[in-house]
Design an enzyme around this catalytic site. Structure first.
Site, PDB file in Angstrom:
ATOM      1  N   PRO A 137       0.821  -1.206   0.000  1.00 34.74           N
ATOM      2  CA  PRO A 137       0.000   0.000   0.000  1.00 34.74           C
ATOM      3  C   PRO A 137       0.858   1.260   0.000  1.00 34.74           C
ATOM      4  O   PRO A 137       2.036   1.232   0.360  1.00 34.74           O
ATOM      5  CB  PRO A 137      -0.801  -0.125   1.303  1.00 34.74           C
ATOM      6  CG  PRO A 137      -0.829  -1.582   1.602  1.00 34.74           C
ATOM      7  CD  PRO A 137       0.490  -2.104   1.117  1.00 34.74           C
ATOM      8  N   CYS A 138       0.247   2.367  -0.370  1.00 37.97           N
ATOM      9  CA  CYS A 138       0.978   3.625  -0.518  1.00 37.97           C
ATOM     10  C   CYS A 138       1.774   3.997   0.725  1.00 37.97           C
ATOM     11  O   CYS A 138       2.929   4.395   0.635  1.00 37.97           O
ATOM     12  CB  CYS A 138      -0.011   4.745  -0.861  1.00 37.97           C
ATOM     13  SG  CYS A 138       0.723   6.395  -0.957  1.00 37.97           S
ATOM     14  N   PHE A 139       1.146   3.852   1.907  1.00 33.31           N
ATOM     15  CA  PHE A 139       1.796   4.324   3.127  1.00 33.31           C
ATOM     16  C   PHE A 139       2.642   3.247   3.806  1.00 33.31           C
ATOM     17  O   PHE A 139       3.102   3.448   4.931  1.00 33.31           O
ATOM     18  CB  PHE A 139       0.755   4.900   4.088  1.00 33.31           C
ATOM     19  CG  PHE A 139       0.332   6.291   3.724  1.00 33.31           C
ATOM     20  CD1 PHE A 139       1.044   7.394   4.178  1.00 33.31           C
ATOM     21  CD2 PHE A 139      -0.752   6.496   2.884  1.00 33.31           C
ATOM     22  CE1 PHE A 139       0.669   8.677   3.824  1.00 33.31           C
ATOM     23  CE2 PHE A 139      -1.141   7.781   2.521  1.00 33.31           C
ATOM     24  CZ  PHE A 139      -0.418   8.877   2.994  1.00 33.31           C
TER      25      PHE A 139
END
Length: 262
Positions: A137-139
């Protein structure tokens, strides 16, 4: 370069994505820069334009947890939108000959806005290349050029260029809801959870979307120069035009053929 700043009311996933795409049309129509700041009326998992979704995320689990799933017009990786401030910026190519130049311009505005709020932020500069769009995921981890505060990722962003204009969409965390992604993910790679910073923890209290929009307004004036095309932060007449453009685009972002196309 003239910039317009729009502060939109919270909306669901499809409407927010349609409005972001509509900014591209406004940029082409006017030749100006457009920056929209907004929040969300629902928990939304947004997927990058080229990210694999089928077999990676479970729509039934998402529905049980009250999470909408949408696919963004921009690239990048999965983000859980809820306790955050989101921005979308669009302009023609003359505001950034390359996507990297465009990103650098928006990053300067964001860093100035965060400093106005009292958040000392920096840009990540890891040696590694950005991961594939169907990876973590992005984070889960910062990539080059994304914004850090307190040594952890505070904001993630993604881009798309189309028809002589570019769009950059990004999330600035106010609280940490990214762990919810693991609850609807089916694969270990998509279940990774990273260490993040949030505006709520850095400032001691969560700022409102309006407060963040005011900081963006100050940054635009400081860095881009006050111009007649830069209105006060308000629900102004341009929002009506934005929604006029966005209205026929909403159907695309509710269409399973788009959301689950990969």
């Amino acid at each position: 370069m003239h910039w317009h700043l729009l502060h939109s009311e919270p909306a669901d996933g499809p409407r927010n994505m349609a409005r972001d795409e509509a900014l591209l049309t406004l940029a082409r129509e006017t030749g100006d820069g457009w920056l929209r700041v907004y929040g969300w009326s629902d928990r939304v998992l947004s997927l990058g334009r080229h990210q694999r979704a089928a077999g990676v995320y479970d729509p039934t689990r998402a529905a049980e947890r009250g999470i909408q799933i949408v696919r963004r017009p921009t690239g990048g990786r999965a983000v859980l939108h809820w306790r955050e401030v989101t921005y979308a910026a669009a302009a023609t190519d003359r505001a950034g000959a390359t996507l990297r130049e465009a990103s650098a311009r928006i990053d300067r505005i964001l860093l100035h806005a965060l400093a106005t709020l009292g958040v000392p932020a920096t840009l990540a500069s890891p040696a590694e290349r950005a991961p594939a769009p169907d990876a973590a995921p992005c984070f889960a981890l910062p990539v080059r050029g994304e914004i850090l505060a307190g040594g952890a990722k505070l904001a993630g962003s993604a881009q798309w260029r189309d028809g002589g204009a570019w769009l950059q969409h990004g999330s600035v965390l106010v609280g940490d809801d990214q762990g919810l992604i693991a609850e609807v993910a089916l694969t270990p790679g998509a279940q990774q959870v990273g260490t993040v910073s949030t505006l709520g923890s850095l400032l001691g209290a969560p700022p409102s979307v309006a407060t963040f929009a005011a900081a963006i307004h100050a940054a635009l004036i400081a860095l881009e120069g006050p111009t007649p095309a830069l209105p006060e932060v308000e629900m102004d007449a341009h929002l009506a035009r934005l929604d006029e453009i966005a209205a026929p685009l909403v159907a695309r972002y509710t269409d399973p053929a788009w959301i689950w196309r990969r």
